[in-house]
Design a protein around this motif. Structure first.
Motif, PDB file in Angstrom:
ATOM      1  N   ARG A  94       9.068  -9.967   0.177  1.00 37.37           N
ATOM      2  CA  ARG A  94       8.273  -9.965   1.416  1.00 37.37           C
ATOM      3  C   ARG A  94       9.104 -10.402   2.616  1.00 37.37           C
ATOM      4  O   ARG A  94       9.897 -11.345   2.549  1.00 37.37           O
ATOM      5  CB  ARG A  94       7.074 -10.892   1.250  1.00 37.37           C
ATOM      6  CG  ARG A  94       6.200 -11.059   2.504  1.00 37.37           C
ATOM      7  CD  ARG A  94       4.954 -11.855   2.168  1.00 37.37           C
ATOM      8  NE  ARG A  94       4.112 -11.107   1.216  1.00 37.37           N
ATOM      9  CZ  ARG A  94       3.083 -11.645   0.551  1.00 37.37           C
ATOM     10  NH1 ARG A  94       2.799 -12.927   0.706  1.00 37.37           N
ATOM     11  NH2 ARG A  94       2.376 -10.897  -0.277  1.00 37.37           N
ATOM     12  N   THR A  96       8.247 -11.328   6.755  1.00 36.49           N
ATOM     13  CA  THR A  96       7.210 -11.546   7.757  1.00 36.49           C
ATOM     14  C   THR A  96       7.852 -11.742   9.127  1.00 36.49           C
ATOM     15  O   THR A  96       9.058 -11.991   9.244  1.00 36.49           O
ATOM     16  CB  THR A  96       6.352 -12.770   7.410  1.00 36.49           C
ATOM     17  OG1 THR A  96       7.198 -13.912   7.247  1.00 36.49           O
ATOM     18  CG2 THR A  96       5.563 -12.529   6.122  1.00 36.49           C
ATOM     19  N   ASP A  97       7.044 -11.640  10.138  1.00 38.67           N
ATOM     20  CA  ASP A  97       7.549 -11.782  11.503  1.00 38.67           C
ATOM     21  C   ASP A  97       8.063 -13.197  11.740  1.00 38.67           C
ATOM     22  O   ASP A  97       7.675 -14.154  11.069  1.00 38.67           O
ATOM     23  CB  ASP A  97       6.451 -11.428  12.499  1.00 38.67           C
ATOM     24  CG  ASP A  97       5.223 -12.310  12.346  1.00 38.67           C
ATOM     25  OD1 ASP A  97       5.113 -13.314  13.058  1.00 38.67           O
ATOM     26  OD2 ASP A  97       4.381 -11.997  11.473  1.00 38.67           O
ATOM     27  N   SER A  98       8.947 -13.308  12.706  1.00 38.90           N
ATOM     28  CA  SER A  98       9.561 -14.586  13.060  1.00 38.90           C
ATOM     29  C   SER A  98       9.864 -14.577  14.554  1.00 38.90           C
ATOM     30  O   SER A  98       9.643 -13.572  15.245  1.00 38.90           O
ATOM     31  CB  SER A  98      10.861 -14.782  12.279  1.00 38.90           C
ATOM     32  OG  SER A  98      11.812 -13.797  12.668  1.00 38.90           O
ATOM     33  N   LYS A 108       2.984  -9.038  14.899  1.00 39.22           N
ATOM     34  CA  LYS A 108       2.962  -9.873  13.698  1.00 39.22           C
ATOM     35  C   LYS A 108       2.657  -8.972  12.503  1.00 39.22           C
ATOM     36  O   LYS A 108       1.710  -8.189  12.541  1.00 39.22           O
ATOM     37  CB  LYS A 108       1.927 -10.978  13.839  1.00 39.22           C
ATOM     38  CG  LYS A 108       2.239 -11.949  14.975  1.00 39.22           C
ATOM     39  CD  LYS A 108       1.178 -13.026  15.091  1.00 39.22           C
ATOM     40  CE  LYS A 108       1.514 -13.990  16.220  1.00 39.22           C
ATOM     41  NZ  LYS A 108       0.485 -15.062  16.367  1.00 39.22           N
ATOM     42  N   GLN A 110       3.412  -8.224   7.966  1.00 38.35           N
ATOM     43  CA  GLN A 110       3.896  -8.583   6.627  1.00 38.35           C
ATOM     44  C   GLN A 110       4.339  -7.303   5.948  1.00 38.35           C
ATOM     45  O   GLN A 110       3.554  -6.364   5.807  1.00 38.35           O
ATOM     46  CB  GLN A 110       2.783  -9.248   5.827  1.00 38.35           C
ATOM     47  CG  GLN A 110       3.139  -9.568   4.380  1.00 38.35           C
ATOM     48  CD  GLN A 110       1.970 -10.210   3.652  1.00 38.35           C
ATOM     49  OE1 GLN A 110       1.596 -11.351   3.947  1.00 38.35           O
ATOM     50  NE2 GLN A 110       1.370  -9.473   2.728  1.00 38.35           N
ATOM     51  N   ASP A 112       5.781  -5.908   2.471  1.00 42.75           N
ATOM     52  CA  ASP A 112       6.073  -6.128   1.056  1.00 42.75           C
ATOM     53  C   ASP A 112       6.739  -4.884   0.488  1.00 42.75           C
ATOM     54  O   ASP A 112       6.296  -3.760   0.753  1.00 42.75           O
ATOM     55  CB  ASP A 112       4.792  -6.397   0.265  1.00 42.75           C
ATOM     56  CG  ASP A 112       4.245  -7.791   0.491  1.00 42.75           C
ATOM     57  OD1 ASP A 112       4.797  -8.525   1.328  1.00 42.75           O
ATOM     58  OD2 ASP A 112       3.248  -8.154  -0.166  1.00 42.75           O
ATOM     59  N   VAL A 132      -1.048  -8.516  10.490  1.00 43.46           N
ATOM     60  CA  VAL A 132      -1.593  -9.861  10.602  1.00 43.46           C
ATOM     61  C   VAL A 132      -1.717 -10.280  12.071  1.00 43.46           C
ATOM     62  O   VAL A 132      -1.897 -11.469  12.384  1.00 43.46           O
ATOM     63  CB  VAL A 132      -0.727 -10.872   9.812  1.00 43.46           C
ATOM     64  CG1 VAL A 132      -0.764 -10.557   8.335  1.00 43.46           C
ATOM     65  CG2 VAL A 132       0.717 -10.890  10.308  1.00 43.46           C
ATOM     66  N   THR A 284      -4.017  -2.775   5.766  1.00 46.15           N
ATOM     67  CA  THR A 284      -2.752  -2.602   5.063  1.00 46.15           C
ATOM     68  C   THR A 284      -2.462  -1.125   4.854  1.00 46.15           C
ATOM     69  O   THR A 284      -3.344  -0.369   4.417  1.00 46.15           O
ATOM     70  CB  THR A 284      -2.770  -3.319   3.703  1.00 46.15           C
ATOM     71  OG1 THR A 284      -2.905  -4.728   3.901  1.00 46.15           O
ATOM     72  CG2 THR A 284      -1.477  -3.069   2.923  1.00 46.15           C
TER      73      THR A 284
END
Length: 294
Positions: A94, A96-98, A108, A110, A112, A132, A284
């Motif tokens: 995974r 995710t945004d940062s 934002k 996710q 996978d 998200v 999703t």
């Protein structure tokens, strides 16, 4: 660090860096199917492309009147993924945004990448992109696995191989002018007859077929022999088939894409981008393909 998947037939290695598939090796024959990223030709094996596929015009795009810069194929391939789960037959990695991603991609998300051995000789790969954010997000995603061609370099050469596409029909073929799609150059590709590998076919970059979500199978194999790879693409918008033209690069990439490069006349607005996916909050998106090794 790497994640290992294994059954009685094959052993699979996935790097946490970019969630990149690095190796698929037959236990019976010892054949390594995946290109081993020799930097003399191309220093990657099977990068995951997100949140863009291909090149943006001038490596930039706009969103809500602000300009962002992003290089070809996006940033996922150069980031460390978290191993969410890992078992002998399946693994989920995974991203995710940062703060770093927000500087070039103001959404934002996710992402996978799920790897799963579905039979003795078949590896499935699924992309799951989850919004998200509190607003719609825009993205492309895709795979770029490259295979050792020839598989037995001591006795074979690149031109001994072919690829065959099912269904057999006349596909629309997108052409690139430089790195950008040019609709005025669109042509066709007839898959009623297998395509023998020839480097001349890649003088203008990849052979890009428009799939429009239709299930498609591509066999890459040696003429009159029984080893190769079959890729089953569930629902991609396009597939790119690519190797280096100007070098004797011993690989061929088969790339399922849910997105594509900018068009030559793109206005730069990511919401208008050709082939882009738009996803509502809390939703999703999934896309998948599998590879059978023989």
């Amino acid at each position: 660090m790497s994640v290992i998947l294994e059954n009685d037939s094959i052993i699979v290695t996935v790097s946490e860096h970019g969630a990149e598939l690095k190796s698929v090796k037959s236990k019976r024959t010892g054949i390594e199917y995946m290109w081993q990223a020799d930097p003399e030709f191309w220093g990657r094996t099977a990068p995951n492309l997100f949140p863009v596929v291909g090149r943006l015009k001038s490596d930039r795009y706009t969103y809500r009147n602000k300009t962002y810069f992003m290089t070809q194929h996006g940033f996922a391939r150069d980031n460390e993924f978290e191993v969410v789960s890992s078992k002998p037959m399946t693994a989920r990695l995974r991203l995710t945004d940062s703060e770093d991603t927000a500087a070039i991609y103001p959404f934002k998300f996710q992402l996978d990448v799920i790897f799963h051995l579905t039979s003795q000789d078949t590896l499935g790969i699924t992309y799951a992109v989850t919004n998200v954010d509190t607003k719609d997000i825009f993205f492309s995603v895709g795979g770029h696995p490259a295979f050792n061609i020839p598989l037995n370099p001591a006795t074979e050469k690149f031109e001994d191989y072919y690829f065959n596409v099912e269904p057999q029909k006349i596909f629309s073929r997108e052409k690139l002018v430089g790195p950008y799609v040019d609709f005025s150059q669109e042509t066709t590709h007839d898959t009623h007859i297998p395509t023998r590998l020839s480097r001349d076919d890649y003088q203008d970059d990849a052979i890009i077929l428009r799939l429009d979500g239709e299930p498609t199978a591509i066999v890459l194999a040696k003429v009159n022999e029984s080893h190769g790879v079959t890729m089953h693409i569930a629902d991609a918008k396009f597939v790119g088939i690519w190797t280096k033209y100007n070098k004797e690069a011993p690989f061929l990439a088969i790339e399922p894409w849910w997105g594509i490069a900018d068009t030559v006349d793109a206005d730069g607005n990511i919401a208008h981008k050709f082939g882009i996916n738009q996803l509502a909050p809390a939703q999703t998106f999934t896309g998948s393909y599998s590879m059978s090794f023989f």
